[in-house]
Design a protein around this motif. Structure first.
Motif, PDB file in Angstrom:
ATOM      1  N   TRP A 253      23.271  -4.223 -27.727  1.00 17.76           N
ATOM      2  CA  TRP A 253      24.520  -3.537 -27.419  1.00 17.76           C
ATOM      3  C   TRP A 253      24.358  -1.873 -27.413  1.00 17.76           C
ATOM      4  CZ3 TRP A 253      28.231  -6.434 -26.031  1.00 17.76           C
ATOM      5  CH2 TRP A 253      28.099  -7.762 -26.479  1.00 17.76           C
TER       6      TRP A 253
ATOM      7  N   TRP B 204      25.884  -0.215 -24.354  1.00 13.74           N
ATOM      8  CA  TRP B 204      26.887   0.809 -24.279  1.00 13.74           C
ATOM      9  C   TRP B 204      26.216   2.096 -23.280  1.00 13.74           C
ATOM     10  CZ3 TRP B 204      25.985   6.056 -25.218  1.00 13.74           C
ATOM     11  CH2 TRP B 204      26.902   7.022 -25.668  1.00 13.74           C
TER      12      TRP B 204
ATOM     13  N   TYR C  60      34.989  -2.228 -21.925  1.00 13.92           N
ATOM     14  CA  TYR C  60      35.047  -1.587 -22.901  1.00 13.92           C
ATOM     15  C   TYR C  60      35.546  -2.051 -24.292  1.00 13.92           C
ATOM     16  CZ  TYR C  60      34.326   1.825 -19.504  1.00 13.92           C
ATOM     17  OH  TYR C  60      33.835   2.750 -18.246  1.00 13.92           O
TER      18      TYR C  60
ATOM     19  N   PHE D 189      32.883  -3.925 -26.318  1.00 12.87           N
ATOM     20  CA  PHE D 189      32.330  -2.980 -27.334  1.00 12.87           C
ATOM     21  C   PHE D 189      32.988  -2.868 -28.616  1.00 12.87           C
ATOM     22  CE2 PHE D 189      30.285   0.964 -29.013  1.00 12.87           C
ATOM     23  CZ  PHE D 189      29.040   0.401 -29.239  1.00 12.87           C
TER      24      PHE D 189
ATOM     25  N   ALA E  11      34.762   2.699 -26.833  1.00 11.56           N
ATOM     26  CA  ALA E  11      33.294   2.994 -26.467  1.00 11.56           C
ATOM     27  C   ALA E  11      32.849   4.312 -25.861  1.00 11.56           C
ATOM     28  CB  ALA E  11      32.881   1.846 -25.376  1.00 11.56           C
TER      29      ALA E  11
ATOM     30  N   PHE F 290      30.140   4.841 -30.342  1.00 10.84           N
ATOM     31  CA  PHE F 290      28.601   4.452 -30.325  1.00 10.84           C
ATOM     32  C   PHE F 290      28.059   5.054 -31.814  1.00 10.84           C
ATOM     33  CE2 PHE F 290      24.087   6.022 -29.323  1.00 10.84           C
ATOM     34  CZ  PHE F 290      23.733   4.710 -28.945  1.00 10.84           C
TER      35      PHE F 290
END
Lengths: 102, 269
Positions: free
Chosen positions: B17, B21, B35, B38, B235, B240
């Motif tokens: 992941w 990203w 997006y 995520f 995202a 993050f």
């Protein structure tokens, strides 16, 4: 150190570790030193009569502390040393090896 | 001393992941779908971590031990995060801009108190109070300086424009509450790093936990700075950072596992 002092000390260390890592692991670690026998599975109500030793005073304390050190490292030793300090304010350094007091 | 086995599948998934990203930032696909995936991961993965931490807490005798309480509290923190993120994701499907403060904040606001109490319990594990007492004046001075520095840095980063407070409303009150929570958590993390000598088989798990809280703090700050500029979308960089934070805390919840160090099983290691 008299037998009574040793038992009291070991009891205090086990009970303190019970508060930190829980009853199951604290008792299991103590028994697995091979030098301590405990005839109760309840750490809260553990008494001196329920603890039996089969080793020299320093060896029992050292092995017990080392068994807890495996879990949280020197932080576990620090907690045990604090108990030693409370029980032997003047000569706690003689009870366990200097290697544990880094 | 051997350290404990890492939860490899979880780590591989996390790395996947992270790469996903990075790819999102690199290719900037136009479809919102990429997006939103995520955003869903940011809800689901901490939820899994929350469940694992709650299960592991039982093996440390639950709330009866300091480590058990740490796991319960990080489980609750991750659960609060998951609910907040779920609410945020669902609302963002229907409206352009998610109201602030709004439904997600009802959950997010609990994260810092849970994490703070977890850190208090870690202080018990490390025997920090006694370590501070060894050189009381020096350590208290060091401690005070650190907390004051962290407080001023946080407040300066977030509220350097005092005109912000001219119209005090609920949003500002919630901002202050979040900031206060961040300061408390990061100060307790600093105390743990400075005064405890954590090691042993739990070392990696505990450092994952502390690193997770540090990333949570950086994420909170970056969100507060980027949100007014319209750069805290799904995202984006704050998401993050929150992903890294929740992944590390979840990883800690899995690795602080009494069953793995139990001597009855430990002999197999």
């Amino acid at each position: 150190m008299t037998d009574e002092q040793l038992k009291r000390l070991v009891l205090a260390i086990i009970k303190k570790q019970t508060q930190i890592i829980g009853e199951n692991l604290a008792l299991e670690r103590a028994v697995n030193t091979g030098l301590i026998q405990i005839s109760s599975k309840d750490a809260r109500n553990l008494t001196i009569e329920q603890i039996h030793f089969s080793g020299a005073d320093n060896e029992v304390v050292t092995r017990l502390i080392e068994s807890y050190r495996e879990i949280f490292g020197q932080a576990s030793v620090d907690v045990c040393v604090n108990i030693l300090r409370e029980n032997f304010p003047n000569d706690f350094r003689t009870v366990i090896p200097q290697t544990l007091l880094v | 001393m051997k350290s404990l086995p890492l939860p490899k599948i979880y780590i591989i998934l996390t790395i996947f992941w992270i790469i996903y990203w990075i790819a999102l930032q690199f290719f900037s696909p136009e479809s919102r779908y990429f997006y939103d995936i995520f955003a869903i991961v940011l809800f689901a993965q901490p939820l899994y971590g929350s469940v694992k931490a709650a299960i592991n807490s039982k093996k440390w005798n639950g709330r009866k031990s300091a480590v058990g309480r740490i796991l319960i509290l990080i489980s609750l923190g991750l659960f609060a995060w998951s609910l907040g993120q779920l609410a945020y994701t669902i609302i963002s499907f229907f409206v352009e801009e998610v109201p602030y403060p709004g439904l997600p904040d009802i959950f997010f606001i609990f994260i810092d108190p849970f994490y703070s109490f977890a850190m208090f319990n870690l202080i018990l594990v490390g025997g920090i109070v006694s370590n501070i007492k060894k050189s009381l004046v020096l350590n208290v001075s060091l401690l005070t300086t650190t907390i004051v520095a962290l407080t001023f840095t946080t407040l300066y980063l977030l509220f350097n424009d005092l005109s912000y407070f001219e119209t005090f409303d609920l949003a500002i009150a919630v901002d202050l509450l979040y900031s206060f929570g961040s300061i408390v958590v990061i100060s307790l993390v600093a105390i743990n790093i400075m005064f405890s000598r954590l090691g042993g088989k739990m070392k990696v798990g505990l450092y994952c936990l502390l690193a997770g809280f540090v990333f949570q703090y950086i994420g909170d700050i970056s969100y507060s700075l980027l949100e007014p500029l319209g750069q805290a979308y799904s995202a984006s960089m704050p998401d993050f950072l929150f992903y890294i934070a929740t992944s590390l805390v979840s990883l800690a919840g899995m690795m602080i596992n009494a069953e793995l160090i139990s001597t009855t099983r430990g002999e197999r290691e």
